[in-house]
Design an enzyme around this catalytic site. Structure first.
Site, PDB file in Angstrom:
ATOM      1  N   ARG A 280      12.522   1.751   1.397  1.00 12.03           N
ATOM      2  CA  ARG A 280      12.243   2.342   2.525  1.00 12.03           C
ATOM      3  C   ARG A 280      10.950   3.382   1.765  1.00 12.03           C
ATOM      4  NH1 ARG A 280      12.524   6.922   6.044  1.00 12.03           N
ATOM      5  NH2 ARG A 280      11.762   6.691   7.791  1.00 12.03           N
ATOM      6  N   LEU A 281       9.991   2.907   2.423  1.00 10.85           N
ATOM      7  CA  LEU A 281       8.901   3.888   1.282  1.00 10.85           C
ATOM      8  C   LEU A 281       8.661   4.879   2.601  1.00 10.85           C
ATOM      9  CD1 LEU A 281       6.337   1.566  -0.384  1.00 10.85           C
ATOM     10  CD2 LEU A 281       9.062   2.936  -1.108  1.00 10.85           C
ATOM     11  N   ASP A 282       9.439   6.113   2.972  1.00  9.03           N
ATOM     12  CA  ASP A 282       9.100   7.384   3.976  1.00  9.03           C
ATOM     13  C   ASP A 282       7.837   7.501   3.386  1.00  9.03           C
ATOM     14  OD1 ASP A 282      10.210   8.755   5.718  1.00  9.03           O
ATOM     15  OD2 ASP A 282       9.738  10.224   4.473  1.00  9.03           O
ATOM     16  N   ALA A 283       6.940   7.042   5.160  1.00  7.67           N
ATOM     17  CA  ALA A 283       5.865   7.913   5.489  1.00  7.67           C
ATOM     18  C   ALA A 283       4.355   8.254   4.120  1.00  7.67           C
ATOM     19  CB  ALA A 283       6.039   9.724   4.792  1.00  7.67           C
ATOM     20  N   ILE A 284       4.526   6.491   4.037  1.00  4.17           N
ATOM     21  CA  ILE A 284       3.663   6.311   2.819  1.00  4.17           C
ATOM     22  C   ILE A 284       2.895   6.185   3.034  1.00  4.17           C
ATOM     23  CG2 ILE A 284       4.206   3.623   3.956  1.00  4.17           C
ATOM     24  CD1 ILE A 284       3.740   4.978   0.124  1.00  4.17           C
TER      25      ILE A 284
END
Length: 544
Positions: free
Chosen positions: A199-203
């Site tokens: 999960r790429l957070d705040a990408i």
């Protein structure tokens, strides 16, 4: 998303998932037990209470952190010792598809990297993005009202570091290739421990250029493409899901040409579905669903209606009117929820997200509380479970957890209202108490999921068409990829009984039809079905 130790070469545009894939979203310590590491307690819950219903788990950041319940990471290479060890993580990954956050936009101001930045030497000394107060920052888009820049005295003089979210969360500077190299090492470690979903957070905020909005920049999309290439080359079965809590059209761009994220969070679903059930009118939800492009092979929608964060409102911009948004916010406040705010590009304070447990958000309608809390809550999940994509269900929805005002009072952070920690014995008592709703919620949702995972027409990439049944009946049709199974999914989204004429559906007369939830055969295709308030039917030509 098969669990296998075999080396498999996956071709581009291959669907590595099926209707059997369901993701549970949870903190590592959402359930705790005295004298036991919480990750072991979580594993016990998965193995016993969940059993064979859910095959994947998203453990929210399980690393040492300083704030934001894990999203201000101090050390990416360690497990928070209050949760357990890498062995506990690996034990879970052996039996479940493991989803982990890659908190890639920022890290904690207490990390060793930032300490070195302050010293002006060592790894991290050039990892962080800086700007000047007189730079052109007027167009910067961010979800917080705190000052963007934080003044820091360093070994190289005074610096102003960029903080998209808080002054404890300092943004990286990906113009420096060493930052990217550091994260490739982190990804490699996570793959080795069994992580299969990143999960790429705040990408969306990753790349910054002063004088721009600093969101969704072309360079950010380039980084996502590069990460996908690197991850797929290392582990062909691993996938990326981007977390981009932004307006719907912007969110869709993270699919790229099926060469960026494998999956994107369907952020518009929670506010639109909540609006539908609180107003008894599916107009906006239906319009949105009709406009959504089908996911290409090799890509998927990650559907959710509750999470550790609040119900975001930016993804509803352009989909709900200002009046609809205002009514939604006021209704949630009346049900005990809190509102988090952001500063708009015009300097105006606007509602950013609604903080409330989903069960409490379903207490009534825009007219006030009523007796349909449970039914409305189940209806929301029955709709979400049937939609194109993979469902993600928050542990506190699965358990029917309500607002945690004590934790809110202790932390003074609005999101804490929906981040309860259950003592294992208290949870067991709640689930055993038939006068409470928790056991009923759990058993009903598990029953729906156990039905869902058997239906080929609920494959994440199976065909979907929106039905036109008026404003109180929300419906759509799914068809399996081999075209053998059709399912008509219809929900009464109002607090009044509504009649569904089966003649309005395309039920082919030469087929036999069954209602999957009640497990009843439909013997007369011209009959009318009376749907009670918030009742859902899944009408299929195949029963499994």
């Amino acid at each position: 998303m098969r669990l296998s130790s075999e080396v498999v070469v996956v071709k581009p545009f291959t669907n590595q998932w099926s209707e059997e894939d369901i993701i549970l979203i949870t903190y590592g310590d959402s359930i705790i037990k005295a004298d036991q590491p919480p990750l072991q307690t979580l594993k016990h819950f998965l193995d016993t209470t969940i059993e064979n219903t859910i095959n994947s788990v998203h453990i929210l950041p399980f690393f040492p952190y300083s704030s934001d319940d894990g999203f201000a990471v101090i050390d990416y290479s360690s497990v928070n010792e209050s949760l357990g060890t890498w062995q506990d993580i690996e034990d879970i990954s052996k039996d479940y598809h493991l989803m982990s956050d890659l908190v890639i936009n920022h890290c904690s101001s207490r990390s060793a990297w930032f300490d070195n930045f302050v010293k002006g030497e060592g790894q991290g000394s050039d990892y962080f993005f800086t700007a000047l107060p007189d730079d052109n920052l007027t167009d910067v888009v961010r979800p917080r009202t705190s000052p963007l820049l934080k003044e820091v005295e360093t070994g190289n003089g005074k610096k102003f570091v960029w903080c998209t979210f808080s002054h404890d969360q300092v943004d990286f500077d990906f113009r420096n290739p060493e930052v990217l190299a550091a994260f490739t090492s982190i990804i490699r470690q996570y793959l080795d421990i069994g992580v299969k979903i990143f999960r790429l957070d705040a990408i969306a905020f990753l790349w910054k250029v002063t004088g721009t909005t600093c969101i969704n920049l072309p360079e950010t999309h380039e980084v996502v493409r590069l990460l996908r290439t690197l991850i797929e080359s290392a582990e062909p079965q691993a996938i990326i899901i981007t977390e981009t809590n932004i307006p719907n059209t912007q969110n869709l761009t993270y699919f790229g040409n099926a060469n960026e994220a494998h999956g994107i969070y369907n952020f518009s679903l929670p506010p639109l579905l909540l609006n539908t059930l609180l107003t008894g009118n599916c107009l906006y939800l239906k319009r949105w669903l009709m406009s959504m492009p089908p996911s290409q092979d090799g890509t998927l929608y990650f559907n959710f209606i509750a999470s550790h964060d609040g119900i975001g409102l930016r993804p509803a911009e352009g989909l709900l009117s200002e009046n609809e948004l205002d009514t939604l916010v006021h209704t949630v406040e009346n049900f005990g929820g809190k509102i988090s705010w952001r500063t708009s590009d015009t300097g105006e304070q606007k509602a950013y997200e609604m903080n409330i447990s989903l069960y409490d958000a379903m207490q009534g309608t825009v007219d006030g509380k009523d007796q349909w809390n449970f039914e409305r809550f189940i209806c929301a999940h029955a709709i979400m479970f049937a939609l194109e994509g993979i469902p993600g269900i928050y542990i506190h929805s699965l358990l029917g957890t309500q607002n945690d005002y004590q934790k809110l009072a202790n932390t003074h952070h609005n999101r804490s209202i929906n981040r309860r920690r259950w003592q294992e014995n208290a949870l067991e008592e709640a689930l055993a108490n038939k006068s409470l709703h928790h056991a009923r919620v759990l058993s009903t949702l598990k029953s729906l999921l156990n039905t869902r995972i058997k239906q080929p027409a609920f494959h994440p990439n199976a065909t979907q068409f929106t039905l036109h049944l008026g404003l109180q009946l929300f419906g759509f049709w799914r068809q399996s990829q081999d075209r053998k199974q059709s399912i008509f999914c219809v929900s009464n989204v109002s607090d009044q009984p509504i009649t569904l004429p089966l003649s309005e559906l395309n039920l082919i007369i030469t087929e036999s039809w069954f209602e999957l939830i009640s497990k009843k055969e439909i013997t007369e295709l011209t009959q009318k079905i009376l749907l009670t308030p918030y009742q859902t039917v899944w009408i299929s030509n195949v029963i499994t």
